[in-house]
Write a protein that holds these residues in place. Structure first.
Motif, mmCIF file in Angstrom:
data_model
loop_
_atom_site.group_PDB
_atom_site.id
_atom_site.type_symbol
_atom_site.label_atom_id
_atom_site.label_comp_id
_atom_site.label_asym_id
_atom_site.label_seq_id
_atom_site.Cartn_x
_atom_site.Cartn_y
_atom_site.Cartn_z
ATOM 1 N N GLY A 97 -1.938 7.387 4.632
ATOM 2 C CA GLY A 97 -0.630 7.502 3.667
ATOM 3 C C GLY A 97 -0.848 7.204 1.978
ATOM 4 N N TRP A 98 -1.869 6.710 1.667
ATOM 5 C CA TRP A 98 -2.331 6.467 0.294
ATOM 6 C C TRP A 98 -2.168 7.519 -0.511
ATOM 7 C CZ3 TRP A 98 -2.135 1.532 -1.362
ATOM 8 C CH2 TRP A 98 -2.202 0.422 -0.301
ATOM 9 N N GLY A 99 -1.385 7.755 -1.328
ATOM 10 C CA GLY A 99 -1.329 9.072 -2.455
ATOM 11 C C GLY A 99 -0.368 10.106 -1.885
ATOM 12 N N MET A 100 0.641 9.788 -0.982
ATOM 13 C CA MET A 100 1.363 10.679 -0.330
ATOM 14 C C MET A 100 3.065 10.133 -0.092
ATOM 15 S SD MET A 100 0.120 11.289 3.389
ATOM 16 C CE MET A 100 1.249 12.230 3.987
ATOM 17 N N ASN A 101 3.706 10.931 0.137
ATOM 18 C CA ASN A 101 5.029 10.468 0.498
ATOM 19 C C ASN A 101 5.571 9.407 -0.594
ATOM 20 O OD1 ASN A 101 5.354 12.223 2.379
ATOM 21 N ND2 ASN A 101 4.422 10.858 3.814
ATOM 22 N N GLY A 102 5.458 9.689 -2.004
ATOM 23 C CA GLY A 102 5.811 8.497 -2.977
ATOM 24 C C GLY A 102 5.071 7.269 -3.011
ATOM 25 N N ILE A 103 3.754 6.895 -2.138
ATOM 26 C CA ILE A 103 2.923 6.222 -2.215
ATOM 27 C C ILE A 103 1.755 6.474 -3.319
ATOM 28 C CG2 ILE A 103 1.536 4.621 -0.708
ATOM 29 C CD1 ILE A 103 4.227 4.402 -0.113
ATOM 30 N N PRO A 104 1.681 5.554 -4.240
ATOM 31 C CA PRO A 104 0.388 5.924 -5.231
ATOM 32 C C PRO A 104 -0.959 5.620 -4.490
ATOM 33 C CG PRO A 104 1.169 3.411 -5.608
ATOM 34 C CD PRO A 104 2.307 4.178 -4.519
ATOM 35 N N LYS A 105 -1.973 6.273 -4.998
ATOM 36 C CA LYS A 105 -3.305 6.264 -4.541
ATOM 37 C C LYS A 105 -3.782 4.881 -4.643
ATOM 38 C CE LYS A 105 -4.763 10.852 -5.719
ATOM 39 N NZ LYS A 105 -5.623 11.758 -6.414
ATOM 40 N N TYR A 106 -4.727 4.507 -3.865
ATOM 41 C CA TYR A 106 -5.210 3.133 -3.683
ATOM 42 C C TYR A 106 -6.003 3.030 -5.029
ATOM 43 C CZ TYR A 106 -7.768 -0.962 -1.914
ATOM 44 O OH TYR A 106 -8.230 -2.414 -1.690
ATOM 45 N N HIS A 107 -5.778 1.560 -5.499
ATOM 46 C CA HIS A 107 -6.547 1.454 -6.929
ATOM 47 C C HIS A 107 -6.378 -0.232 -6.654
ATOM 48 C CE1 HIS A 107 -2.813 0.411 -8.984
ATOM 49 N NE2 HIS A 107 -2.516 1.572 -8.778
ATOM 50 N N ALA A 108 -7.086 -0.829 -7.886
ATOM 51 C CA ALA A 108 -7.332 -2.131 -8.019
ATOM 52 C C ALA A 108 -6.123 -3.028 -7.641
ATOM 53 C CB ALA A 108 -7.940 -2.747 -9.184
ATOM 54 N N ASP A 109 -4.762 -2.773 -8.231
ATOM 55 C CA ASP A 109 -3.701 -3.318 -8.052
ATOM 56 C C ASP A 109 -3.315 -3.586 -6.663
ATOM 57 O OD1 ASP A 109 -3.541 -3.484 -10.906
ATOM 58 O OD2 ASP A 109 -2.185 -2.112 -10.933
ATOM 59 N N PHE A 110 -3.683 -2.742 -5.794
ATOM 60 C CA PHE A 110 -3.343 -2.864 -4.447
ATOM 61 C C PHE A 110 -4.438 -3.431 -3.372
ATOM 62 C CE2 PHE A 110 -1.027 1.256 -5.647
ATOM 63 C CZ PHE A 110 0.094 0.508 -6.219
ATOM 64 N N ALA A 111 -5.434 -4.106 -3.917
ATOM 65 C CA ALA A 111 -6.400 -4.628 -3.504
ATOM 66 C C ALA A 111 -6.057 -6.044 -2.569
ATOM 67 C CB ALA A 111 -7.825 -5.163 -4.205
ATOM 68 N N PHE A 112 -4.561 -6.407 -2.991
ATOM 69 C CA PHE A 112 -4.202 -7.328 -1.848
ATOM 70 C C PHE A 112 -3.559 -6.951 -0.804
ATOM 71 C CE2 PHE A 112 -3.891 -8.278 -6.541
ATOM 72 C CZ PHE A 112 -4.196 -9.577 -6.694
ATOM 73 N N PHE A 113 -3.357 -5.449 -0.670
ATOM 74 C CA PHE A 113 -2.722 -5.129 0.505
ATOM 75 C C PHE A 113 -3.341 -5.272 2.001
ATOM 76 C CE2 PHE A 113 -1.644 -1.652 3.578
ATOM 77 C CZ PHE A 113 -0.068 -1.766 3.523
ATOM 78 N N ARG A 114 -2.692 -5.425 2.916
ATOM 79 C CA ARG A 114 -3.445 -5.426 4.229
ATOM 80 C C ARG A 114 -2.479 -4.886 5.385
ATOM 81 N NH1 ARG A 114 -6.599 -6.639 1.058
ATOM 82 N NH2 ARG A 114 -8.415 -8.298 1.052
ATOM 83 N N GLY A 115 -2.802 -3.935 5.971
ATOM 84 C CA GLY A 115 -1.959 -3.158 6.929
ATOM 85 C C GLY A 115 -2.747 -3.133 8.135
ATOM 86 N N LEU A 116 -1.913 -3.252 9.475
ATOM 87 C CA LEU A 116 -2.511 -3.016 10.890
ATOM 88 C C LEU A 116 -1.462 -2.359 11.420
ATOM 89 C CD1 LEU A 116 -4.689 -5.492 12.632
ATOM 90 C CD2 LEU A 116 -2.421 -4.278 13.919
ATOM 91 N N ILE A 117 -1.774 -1.149 12.055
ATOM 92 C CA ILE A 117 -1.128 -0.298 12.969
ATOM 93 C C ILE A 117 -1.793 0.040 14.233
ATOM 94 C CG2 ILE A 117 -2.177 2.000 12.172
ATOM 95 C CD1 ILE A 117 0.576 2.921 12.790
#
Length: 333
Positions: free
Chosen positions: A166-186
């Motif tokens: 989902g990174w870089g699609m549907n209004g979500i920006p591409k992964y970069h340094a600001d998002f290195a805090f993000f953790r998701g589990l599906i």
């Protein structure tokens, strides 16, 4: 498992104890292949030789090519990683697997939670497949940030930062340094494994799966408020560095929250919306801007957030103010 043993071994035995009956099956492959019978014979053993429910599989003689492969250092490392992935969820609970006397550990995924910082979680079912999505923030780590995808307990994608999650699609920006805090589990669970969105080798995500395509929507809507928070956190740091603000509530929320494994997040810290502190904006130099503050019941503001499809009190205030101004003030100017 039998096929694997026949491929790597010249001799092996399997012993097990169940309901106080202990037995052993011994196979000499050279002798076995010369017989027309494909039967296996077992011998009863002293039941005290094993614990109830214990099973041992012992290879007493390896094939030369297998012995050579097993002696390579990279083989042991790769095998450890494969076992950790295959039993990702089980190892994080109570399953114990040892390789050469060393306990194998799965990679723990951590998030930070507190009274003002939550995880967002959504559960759904698509065509008999249970889907659980949970995401939040933790300490910054470029390599560990992203999505972790699990199918029936097996880790099939680790720290994925690509368009596949989902990174870089549907209004979500591409992964970069600001998002290195993000953790998701599906997590996908189903008794019919053919429905799960994994590749035939069970080592990757099948992006063409209709189950996975449906899950991507829930992943995107869950990560959007988290990435918004992290983008605002980066702006907050810039404003603080420039001396435009003195308080950093977003940065402090991450710093002061408790770190827990994502599977162990307390129920009170799991929400259907992402709860986070309000950010502080710098005052405008021209003094033409003013803030509006008021207090309302939490239940009511949560209903308004849902109606407006927003996640912060600030967005509620701005949108409701603009709504009133547009209908009641624009025509009176």
């Amino acid at each position: 498992m039998k096929r694997t043993l026949f491929k790597i071994a010249e001799n092996f035995y399997v012993e097990s104890r169940k309901n106080d009956i202990c037995y052993r099956v011994t196979v000499d492959i050279k002798d076995w292949v010369t017989t027309e019978d494909w039967d296996f014979f077992f011998e009863f053993q002293d039941k005290n030789a094993l614990s109830e429910g214990e099973t041992n599989i012992v290879v007493t003689q390896l094939r030369p090519e297998a012995s050579e492969l097993f002696s390579e250092r990279t083989f042991t490392t790769n095998l450890e990683n494969e076992i950790a992935a295959a039993y990702f969820k089980q190892l994080s609970s109570d399953l114990n697997i040892e390789l050469n006397g060393t306990k194998i550990k799965s990679k723990d995924v951590y998030v930070k939670v507190s009274d003002e910082l939550s995880c967002i979680k959504k559960n759904t079912n698509v065509d008999g497949v249970d889907i659980s999505v949970i995401c939040g923030v933790t300490d910054r780590d470029w390599e560990d940030g992203g999505w972790y995808v699990i199918c029936n307990g097996r880790l099939v994608a680790e720290a994925d930062q690509s368009i596949a999650t989902g990174w870089g699609m549907n209004g979500i920006p591409k992964y970069h340094a600001d998002f290195a805090f993000f953790r998701g589990l599906i997590e996908f669970s189903c008794s019919d494994s053919s429905k799960l969105p994994w590749t035939t080798t069970k080592t990757g995500v099948d992006q063409d799966s209709k189950i996975y395509k449906a899950a991507l929507y829930h992943m995107s809507t869950s990560m959007k408020p988290v990435t918004t928070f992290l983008r605002e956190r980066a702006q907050e740091v810039t404003h603080k560095t420039e001396g435009k603000i003195s308080d950093t509530p977003l940065l402090n929320a991450i710093k002061n929250a408790s770190t827990v494994r994502i599977h162990d997040v307390p129920a009170e810290n799991i929400k259907s919306i992402f709860e986070r502190p309000e950010r502080v904006l710098p005052a405008e130099d021209n003094n033409k801007m003013a803030s509006v503050q008021y207090t309302v019941p939490i239940e009511q503001i949560n209903l308004v957030k849902k109606s407006l499809n927003v996640t912060t009190n600030r967005e509620v205030g701005e949108m409701t103010f603009n709504y009133y101004f547009g209908y009641e003030c624009d025509n009176n100017e």
